[in-house]
Design a protein around this motif. Sequence first.
Motif, PDB file in Angstrom:
ATOM      1  N   MET A   1      -3.512  -2.990 -17.998  1.00  0.00           N
ATOM      2  CA  MET A   1      -4.743  -3.319 -17.288  1.00  0.00           C
ATOM      3  C   MET A   1      -4.506  -4.566 -16.444  1.00  0.00           C
ATOM      4  N   ILE A   2      -4.977  -4.546 -15.225  1.00  0.00           N
ATOM      5  CA  ILE A   2      -4.796  -5.699 -14.345  1.00  0.00           C
ATOM      6  C   ILE A   2      -6.058  -6.556 -14.330  1.00  0.00           C
ATOM      7  N   ASP A   3      -5.872  -7.832 -14.052  1.00  0.00           N
ATOM      8  CA  ASP A   3      -6.991  -8.765 -13.941  1.00  0.00           C
ATOM      9  C   ASP A   3      -7.321  -8.888 -12.455  1.00  0.00           C
ATOM     10  N   VAL A   4      -8.247  -8.065 -12.000  1.00  0.00           N
ATOM     11  CA  VAL A   4      -8.584  -7.969 -10.580  1.00  0.00           C
ATOM     12  C   VAL A   4      -9.086  -9.304 -10.038  1.00  0.00           C
ATOM     13  N   ASP A   5      -9.923  -9.992 -10.783  1.00  0.00           N
ATOM     14  CA  ASP A   5     -10.449 -11.276 -10.310  1.00  0.00           C
ATOM     15  C   ASP A   5      -9.336 -12.307 -10.154  1.00  0.00           C
ATOM     16  N   ARG A   6      -8.421 -12.320 -11.096  1.00  0.00           N
ATOM     17  CA  ARG A   6      -7.293 -13.257 -11.001  1.00  0.00           C
ATOM     18  C   ARG A   6      -6.439 -12.949  -9.774  1.00  0.00           C
ATOM     19  N   ILE A   7      -6.187 -11.677  -9.512  1.00  0.00           N
ATOM     20  CA  ILE A   7      -5.383 -11.296  -8.350  1.00  0.00           C
ATOM     21  C   ILE A   7      -6.087 -11.704  -7.061  1.00  0.00           C
ATOM     22  N   HIS A   8      -7.383 -11.522  -6.989  1.00  0.00           N
ATOM     23  CA  HIS A   8      -8.129 -11.970  -5.807  1.00  0.00           C
ATOM     24  C   HIS A   8      -7.929 -13.467  -5.580  1.00  0.00           C
ATOM     25  N   TYR A  80      15.929 -14.257  -9.513  1.00  0.00           N
ATOM     26  CA  TYR A  80      15.531 -13.375  -8.431  1.00  0.00           C
ATOM     27  C   TYR A  80      14.108 -12.880  -8.674  1.00  0.00           C
ATOM     28  N   VAL A  81      13.382 -12.695  -7.582  1.00  0.00           N
ATOM     29  CA  VAL A  81      12.018 -12.189  -7.683  1.00  0.00           C
ATOM     30  C   VAL A  81      11.892 -10.918  -6.856  1.00  0.00           C
ATOM     31  N   SER A  82      11.002 -10.056  -7.296  1.00  0.00           N
ATOM     32  CA  SER A  82      10.671  -8.836  -6.559  1.00  0.00           C
ATOM     33  C   SER A  82       9.204  -8.516  -6.810  1.00  0.00           C
ATOM     34  N   ARG A  83       8.652  -7.711  -5.950  1.00  0.00           N
ATOM     35  CA  ARG A  83       7.258  -7.305  -6.097  1.00  0.00           C
ATOM     36  C   ARG A  83       7.122  -6.364  -7.293  1.00  0.00           C
ATOM     37  N   ASP A  84       6.014  -6.440  -7.979  1.00  0.00           N
ATOM     38  CA  ASP A  84       5.697  -5.473  -9.028  1.00  0.00           C
ATOM     39  C   ASP A  84       4.824  -4.411  -8.372  1.00  0.00           C
ATOM     40  N   GLU A  85       5.474  -3.392  -7.887  1.00  0.00           N
ATOM     41  CA  GLU A  85       4.788  -2.361  -7.102  1.00  0.00           C
ATOM     42  C   GLU A  85       3.721  -1.623  -7.905  1.00  0.00           C
ATOM     43  N   ASP A  86       3.926  -1.472  -9.203  1.00  0.00           N
ATOM     44  CA  ASP A  86       2.918  -0.793 -10.033  1.00  0.00           C
ATOM     45  C   ASP A  86       1.607  -1.573 -10.034  1.00  0.00           C
ATOM     46  N   THR A  87       1.690  -2.882 -10.244  1.00  0.00           N
ATOM     47  CA  THR A  87       0.480  -3.716 -10.248  1.00  0.00           C
ATOM     48  C   THR A  87      -0.175  -3.708  -8.877  1.00  0.00           C
ATOM     49  N   ILE A  88       0.624  -3.811  -7.834  1.00  0.00           N
ATOM     50  CA  ILE A  88       0.075  -3.823  -6.472  1.00  0.00           C
ATOM     51  C   ILE A  88      -0.647  -2.509  -6.176  1.00  0.00           C
ATOM     52  N   ARG A  89      -0.048  -1.396  -6.578  1.00  0.00           N
ATOM     53  CA  ARG A  89      -0.698  -0.091  -6.362  1.00  0.00           C
ATOM     54  C   ARG A  89      -2.022   0.009  -7.121  1.00  0.00           C
ATOM     55  N   LEU A  90      -2.032  -0.458  -8.363  1.00  0.00           N
ATOM     56  CA  LEU A  90      -3.270  -0.428  -9.150  1.00  0.00           C
ATOM     57  C   LEU A  90      -4.353  -1.296  -8.507  1.00  0.00           C
ATOM     58  N   PHE A  91      -3.966  -2.463  -8.023  1.00  0.00           N
ATOM     59  CA  PHE A  91      -4.925  -3.356  -7.377  1.00  0.00           C
ATOM     60  C   PHE A  91      -5.488  -2.725  -6.103  1.00  0.00           C
ATOM     61  N   VAL A  92      -4.640  -2.163  -5.277  1.00  0.00           N
ATOM     62  CA  VAL A  92      -5.080  -1.520  -4.036  1.00  0.00           C
ATOM     63  C   VAL A  92      -5.996  -0.330  -4.348  1.00  0.00           C
ATOM     64  N   ALA A  93      -5.636   0.453  -5.358  1.00  0.00           N
ATOM     65  CA  ALA A  93      -6.476   1.582  -5.755  1.00  0.00           C
ATOM     66  C   ALA A  93      -7.833   1.097  -6.244  1.00  0.00           C
ATOM     67  N   HIS A  94      -7.839   0.007  -7.003  1.00  0.00           N
ATOM     68  CA  HIS A  94      -9.093  -0.550  -7.485  1.00  0.00           C
ATOM     69  C   HIS A  94      -9.963  -1.001  -6.317  1.00  0.00           C
ATOM     70  N   LEU A  95      -9.350  -1.654  -5.334  1.00  0.00           N
ATOM     71  CA  LEU A  95     -10.088  -2.075  -4.142  1.00  0.00           C
ATOM     72  C   LEU A  95     -10.705  -0.879  -3.420  1.00  0.00           C
ATOM     73  N   ALA A  96      -9.892   0.138  -3.217  1.00  0.00           N
ATOM     74  CA  ALA A  96     -10.383   1.317  -2.501  1.00  0.00           C
ATOM     75  C   ALA A  96     -11.545   1.955  -3.249  1.00  0.00           C
ATOM     76  N   GLU A  97     -11.410   2.069  -4.570  1.00  0.00           N
ATOM     77  CA  GLU A  97     -12.474   2.677  -5.366  1.00  0.00           C
ATOM     78  C   GLU A  97     -13.711   1.797  -5.398  1.00  0.00           C
ATOM     79  N   ASP A  98     -13.510   0.511  -5.529  1.00  0.00           N
ATOM     80  CA  ASP A  98     -14.617  -0.424  -5.666  1.00  0.00           C
ATOM     81  C   ASP A  98     -15.418  -0.577  -4.362  1.00  0.00           C
TER      82      ASP A  98
END
Length: 100
Positions: A1-8, A80-98
């Motif tokens: 589960m992602i913390d949408v408010d924290r990501i914002h 080394y750092v890289s994007r966590d694409e799974d979290t980013i996809r979940l966040f974008v999907a949440h935005l679209a749905e919301d």
Amino acid sequence: MIDVDRIHKVLAHPLRREILRWLKSPGLHFPENRSHHPDSVSIGSIHARTKLSQSTVSAHLAVLTQAGLLKMQRVGQWVYVSRDEDTIRLFVAHLAEDLE
């Protein structure tokens, strides 16, 4: 589960959004990168690109990592750092749905 408010909150800072954009296409933005993983970039490379203090860059990367947007991997003395694409996809999907 992602913390949408924290990501914002994390994405409210323009440098953090820029770092995520750079890491989307690391070969384009970090051509000198010689990582074992083509999706990863050393923290030193990000620091050099920003021209900010190492502690400032490290703090931004830590906040992005704590929010789940970045993954860190230590290889010897390098981190080394890289994007966590799974979290980013979940966040974008949440935005679209919301926002629909």
